[in-house]
Design a protein around this motif. Structure first.
Motif, PDB file in Angstrom:
ATOM      1  N   THR A 148    -130.418   1.968 -87.953  1.00  0.00           N
ATOM      2  CA  THR A 148    -130.617   3.392 -87.673  1.00  0.00           C
ATOM      3  C   THR A 148    -129.284   4.132 -87.658  1.00  0.00           C
ATOM      4  O   THR A 148    -128.336   3.672 -87.015  1.00  0.00           O
ATOM      5  CB  THR A 148    -131.313   3.573 -86.315  1.00  0.00           C
ATOM      6  N   SER A 149    -129.226   5.220 -88.377  1.00  0.00           N
ATOM      7  CA  SER A 149    -128.030   6.049 -88.342  1.00  0.00           C
ATOM      8  C   SER A 149    -128.184   7.111 -87.265  1.00  0.00           C
ATOM      9  O   SER A 149    -129.268   7.334 -86.744  1.00  0.00           O
ATOM     10  CB  SER A 149    -127.814   6.711 -89.702  1.00  0.00           C
ATOM     11  N   GLY A 150    -127.131   7.780 -86.934  1.00  0.00           N
ATOM     12  CA  GLY A 150    -127.205   8.811 -85.908  1.00  0.00           C
ATOM     13  C   GLY A 150    -126.867   8.275 -84.536  1.00  0.00           C
ATOM     14  O   GLY A 150    -126.546   7.109 -84.366  1.00  0.00           O
ATOM     15  N   THR A 151    -126.985   9.128 -83.534  1.00  0.00           N
ATOM     16  CA  THR A 151    -126.528   8.770 -82.195  1.00  0.00           C
ATOM     17  C   THR A 151    -127.660   8.469 -81.225  1.00  0.00           C
ATOM     18  O   THR A 151    -127.417   8.252 -80.051  1.00  0.00           O
ATOM     19  CB  THR A 151    -125.687   9.913 -81.615  1.00  0.00           C
TER      20      THR A 151
ATOM     21  N   ASN B 294    -126.895  -0.855 -83.844  1.00  0.00           N
ATOM     22  CA  ASN B 294    -127.953   0.135 -84.168  1.00  0.00           C
ATOM     23  C   ASN B 294    -129.083  -0.500 -84.968  1.00  0.00           C
ATOM     24  O   ASN B 294    -129.624   0.118 -85.904  1.00  0.00           O
ATOM     25  CB  ASN B 294    -127.362   1.313 -84.946  1.00  0.00           C
ATOM     26  N   THR B 295    -129.444  -1.705 -84.603  1.00  0.00           N
ATOM     27  CA  THR B 295    -130.411  -2.459 -85.391  1.00  0.00           C
ATOM     28  C   THR B 295    -131.525  -3.008 -84.502  1.00  0.00           C
ATOM     29  O   THR B 295    -131.260  -3.508 -83.408  1.00  0.00           O
ATOM     30  CB  THR B 295    -129.723  -3.617 -86.129  1.00  0.00           C
TER      31      THR B 295
ATOM     32  N   GLN C  47    -131.747   8.524 -89.820  1.00  0.00           N
ATOM     33  CA  GLN C  47    -132.275   7.746 -90.944  1.00  0.00           C
ATOM     34  C   GLN C  47    -132.486   6.308 -90.510  1.00  0.00           C
ATOM     35  O   GLN C  47    -131.677   5.743 -89.780  1.00  0.00           O
ATOM     36  CB  GLN C  47    -131.318   7.804 -92.129  1.00  0.00           C
TER      37      GLN C  47
ATOM     38  N   GLN D   4    -133.390   2.488 -92.044  1.00  0.00           N
ATOM     39  CA  GLN D   4    -133.412   1.673 -93.255  1.00  0.00           C
ATOM     40  C   GLN D   4    -133.932   0.295 -92.918  1.00  0.00           C
ATOM     41  O   GLN D   4    -133.242  -0.488 -92.275  1.00  0.00           O
ATOM     42  CB  GLN D   4    -132.017   1.580 -93.855  1.00  0.00           C
TER      43      GLN D   4
END
Length: 119
Positions: free
Chosen positions: A23-26, A76-77, A2, A4
């Protein structure tokens, strides 16, 4: 996965904005991240992309020298710093992930954030 995006808004010509995409996840640290934009009736176009470690970038011709893409893998950005904005920069800006190339879009898209530049 995902994505955002945030940071869009209304700004006067010549002004600045900073977009962020979390960002989510790996996959974040191993994927190219990119920003695209789209206006009504036009195809989505690449604004900027950055390699997984940040060592390579690619910019659309219309934003070179004004926009800067960067990333923080620990957060994660990915960011898009936009300066000297012009009315033609008005669009919905989308975060993109999943590509292995800074010249091609990946499979994952964020929801978009509106940027409006008034003259």
């Amino acid at each position: 996965v995902q994505l955002q995006a945030s940071g869009g808004g209304l700004v006067q010509a010549g002004g600045s904005l900073r977009l962020s995409c979390v960002t989510s996840g790996t996959i974040f640290s191993i994927t190219v991240m990119a920003w695209y934009r789209q206006t009504a009736g036009k195809q989505r176009e690449l604004v900027a992309s950055i390699s997984s470690r940040g060592s390579s970038t690619n910019y659309g011709d219309s934003v070179k020298g004004r926009f800067t893409i960067s990333r923080d893998n620990a957060k994660n950005t990915v960011y898009l710093e936009m300066k000297d904005l012009k009315p033609d920069d008005t669009a919905v800006y989308y975060c993109n992930a999943g590509s292995r190339s800074i010249y091609a879009a990946g499979a994952y898209w964020g929801q978009g954030t509106q940027v409006t530049v008034s003259s």
